[in-house]
Design an enzyme around this catalytic site. Structure first.
Site, short mmCIF file in Angstrom:
data_model
loop_
_atom_site.label_atom_id
_atom_site.label_comp_id
_atom_site.label_asym_id
_atom_site.label_seq_id
_atom_site.Cartn_x
_atom_site.Cartn_y
_atom_site.Cartn_z
N LYS A 22 -6.43 74.65 100.84
CA LYS A 22 -5.36 75.54 101.36
C LYS A 22 -4.52 74.78 102.38
O LYS A 22 -3.28 74.80 102.33
CB LYS A 22 -6.01 76.74 102.04
CG LYS A 22 -5.07 77.59 102.87
CD LYS A 22 -5.72 78.81 103.46
CE LYS A 22 -6.48 78.54 104.71
NZ LYS A 22 -5.63 78.42 105.93
N ASN A 23 -5.19 74.07 103.29
CA ASN A 23 -4.46 73.44 104.40
C ASN A 23 -3.77 72.14 104.02
O ASN A 23 -3.05 71.56 104.84
CB ASN A 23 -5.39 73.26 105.59
CG ASN A 23 -5.84 74.61 106.15
OD1 ASN A 23 -5.27 75.65 105.78
ND2 ASN A 23 -6.83 74.61 107.00
N ASP A 304 -13.12 75.04 111.85
CA ASP A 304 -13.11 75.93 110.69
C ASP A 304 -14.48 76.08 110.04
O ASP A 304 -14.64 76.86 109.11
CB ASP A 304 -12.11 75.43 109.63
CG ASP A 304 -10.69 75.62 110.08
OD1 ASP A 304 -9.79 75.10 109.42
OD2 ASP A 304 -10.48 76.25 111.13
C1 EPZ Z 1 -4.59 74.22 111.47
O1 EPZ Z 1 -4.04 75.23 112.28
C2 EPZ Z 1 -5.34 74.94 110.37
N1 EPZ Z 1 -4.41 75.76 109.60
C3 EPZ Z 1 -6.43 75.81 110.98
O2 EPZ Z 1 -7.17 76.37 109.89
C4 EPZ Z 1 -7.36 74.95 111.81
O3 EPZ Z 1 -8.31 75.77 112.45
C5 EPZ Z 1 -6.55 74.18 112.86
O4 EPZ Z 1 -5.51 73.41 112.22
C6 EPZ Z 1 -7.41 73.22 113.67
O5 EPZ Z 1 -8.03 72.29 112.80
C7 EPZ Z 1 -3.66 75.17 108.65
O6 EPZ Z 1 -3.73 73.97 108.44
C8 EPZ Z 1 -2.74 76.07 107.87
P1 EPZ Z 1 -3.51 73.17 115.64
P2 EPZ Z 1 -2.93 74.85 113.42
O7 EPZ Z 1 -2.05 73.18 115.86
O8 EPZ Z 1 -2.05 73.77 112.90
C9 EPZ Z 1 -3.15 74.16 120.21
C10 EPZ Z 1 -8.08 78.07 108.56
O9 EPZ Z 1 -9.02 78.86 108.73
N2 EPZ Z 1 -1.69 74.10 120.01
O10 EPZ Z 1 -4.15 71.90 115.16
O11 EPZ Z 1 -2.30 76.11 113.85
C11 EPZ Z 1 -3.80 75.33 119.51
O12 EPZ Z 1 -3.71 76.50 120.28
C12 EPZ Z 1 -7.12 77.79 109.70
O13 EPZ Z 1 -7.85 77.46 107.49
C13 EPZ Z 1 -0.85 74.22 121.12
O14 EPZ Z 1 -1.30 74.38 122.25
O15 EPZ Z 1 -3.86 74.30 114.56
C14 EPZ Z 1 -5.21 74.85 119.34
O16 EPZ Z 1 -5.92 75.06 120.54
C15 EPZ Z 1 -7.47 78.59 110.95
N3 EPZ Z 1 0.49 74.13 120.91
C16 EPZ Z 1 -5.05 73.34 119.11
O17 EPZ Z 1 -3.75 73.01 119.59
C17 EPZ Z 1 1.04 73.93 119.67
O18 EPZ Z 1 2.28 73.84 119.57
C18 EPZ Z 1 -5.14 72.92 117.66
O19 EPZ Z 1 -4.24 73.72 116.92
C19 EPZ Z 1 0.16 73.82 118.57
C20 EPZ Z 1 -1.19 73.91 118.77
#
Ligand code: EPZ
Length: 417
Positions: A22-23, A304
């Site tokens: 999916k990701n 995840d």
């Molecule tokens: C991706 O989400 C995945 N989703 C998530 O999977 C996964 O849990 C996550 O990466 C971490 O591995 C997809 O790929 C569609 P991040 P994403 O930006 O990109 C902080 C699933 O179940 N952050 O890597 O949204 C954030 O709050 C889903 O398949 C900021 O602070 O995650 C988090 O603490 C759930 N500012 C950390 O970074 C930002 O602008 C990592 O988030 C962006 C993120």
């Protein structure tokens, strides 16, 4: 809303085939936006999120059709530049439209994603990075209004190795003039899969999959055909289920190279795991040893898989701890696992699980994709019936899950209400 009725306990036996990730699929679908032609993605899973992204592309004037795992996208004549709230709120990855729209068309209007089941999901890193590339960003009535008269390469240092920010900024930088360096980039395999597709379509990208990505902007990205990599989290979920049920399962069409941290932890639980190039054979132990889990950025143990591992630890022979470093509040599965008899103490971003002899079936509520899969795993070993409500969450990220578990011997029925 559909529910699952699951009868436990059971021991899983047999083989399961993993679907496309999916990701990985979502960024690749977004990448078709700026190609100006017909693209094809192979090994695409038929998920709710796939259909949501197809709806988003349609709103942008980009028809897409999924047939038996092959997605054909026609981006010859895009006519929209807005990702509406009703799509973005159901799937946060809709914001991946931002980068390609601004890069190719100089404008985009994308709804702010808001939060999710377990708390805020900021996008400040996405917006800061786009500003560094020269985009004008305004927030207007819950929408991001982005515009640019041609993006210019820049050095971007991500405070956090955000997957989404790395995707969005890569999709913007490939068409920016000059060189862009993304420091502290996310290293997930899904990032490399995206870069491989873009390179095949004419992009100049070095270092994808590492924390330093160097991109030399080009004038256009051609239509491409690309295969989606296997879903390492789906594979990890079935491996955890084999360990939890003390079963024996062969997991086919996966990539063990993307799963070292998970395989390592499952071996520490006492599982016998053999890996081949595209498959894993898991033999669950009679007694599950407790292991401590700390989630982190790839290649560390993935957030995840945290909920699924907590289901396994709920019947381990002793106490285990979970420290969530990526999403400190990602514990909506805890009260639901406790309804099944798990003994879990939660304090901030740390959970301590004291394994119990046996879980008991009960009605529980799914809250997000991975929490739902954790409830299915727990239900497989709980005594009696478990009804899981709101399983639309699980349908977002697991293809044909009841059929795949059923083939392994689980008694799992979908109830449409
Ligand atoms: C991706 O989400 C995945 N989703 C998530 O999977 C996964 O849990 C996550 O990466 C971490 O591995 C997809 O790929 C569609 P991040 P994403 O930006 O990109 C902080 C699933 O179940 N952050 O890597 O949204 C954030 O709050 C889903 O398949 C900021 O602070 O995650 C988090 O603490 C759930 N500012 C950390 O970074 C930002 O602008 C990592 O988030 C962006 C993120």
């Amino acid at each position: 809303m559909d529910s699952f009725m699951i009868k436990g306990p059971c021991r899983l036996k047999g083989s399961v085939t993993i679907s496309g990730a999916k990701n990985a699929m979502l960024p690749l679908m977004a990448a078709t936006i700026f190609t100006g032609g017909k693209c094809r993605l192979e090994n695409v899973p038929d998920l709710r999120d796939t259909r949501t992204m197809i709806k988003l592309l349609k709103v942008l004037g980009i028809p897409a059709e999924l047939n038996e795992g092959t997605l054909d996208v026609d981006a010859s004549d895009p006519s929209g530049f807005e990702a509406p709230y009703d799509l973005v709120r159901t799937m946060r990855a809709s914001i991946y439209a931002l980068g390609p729209l601004v890069a190719r068309f100089g404008k985009a209007r994308v709804s702010l994603p808001g939060g999710c089941a377990w708390g805020p999901r900021p996008i400040n890193l996405h917006l800061q990075g786009l500003k560094s590339l020269g985009a004008e960003i305004r927030i207007d009535h819950g929408y991001i209004d982005a515009s640019a008269d041609g993006l210019k390469g820049a050095e971007i240092i991500l405070a956090i190795p955000s997957v989404g920010a790395t995707v969005n900024l890569m999709l913007a930088a490939v068409l920016a003039e000059g060189e862009t360096v993304i420091e502290n980039a996310a290293c997930e395999p899904e990032i490399k899969n995206l870069a491989d597709a873009l390179i095949g379509a004419g992009a100049k990208i070095d270092g994808a999959g590492s924390s330093r990505i160097i991109i030399e902007g080009v004038s256009k990205i051609d239509p491409f055909t690309h295969r989606v990599i296997p879903d390492r989290i789906e594979a990890g979920t079935y491996a955890a289920a084999a360990v939890l049920t003390g079963g024996e399962v062969t997991i086919n069409d996966c990539n063990p190279d993307h799963m070292h941290a998970v395989i390592d932890k499952l071996r520490s639980c006492g599982a016998e795991i053999e890996t081949a190039e595209r498959s894993i054979h898991v033999k669950g132990p009679d007694k599950i040893f407790p292991v401590d889990i700390e989630t982190g950025f790839y290649p560390a143990f993935p957030t995840d898989m945290q909920a699924q591992m907590m289901a396994v630890m709920s019947v381990a022979d002793g106490a285990s701890s979970f420290v969530e470093h990526v999403y400190t509040d990602r514990f909506t599965h805890v009260p639901e696992l406790k309804r099944l008899g798990a003994k879990i103490n939660l304090d901030g971003s740390v959970a301590v699980v004291n394994g119990v002899e046996r879980l008991q079936g009960a009605p529980v509520m799914a809250t997000d994709i991975r929490a739902s899969s954790a409830l299915i795993l727990a239900a497989l070993v709980a005594e009696g019936d478990t009804k899981i409500l709101r399983i639309y969450h699980i349908d977002r990220g697991y293809e044909k899950i009841e059929a795949k578990f059923g083939k392994l011997g689980a008694e799992i029925t979908r109830i449409s209400e």
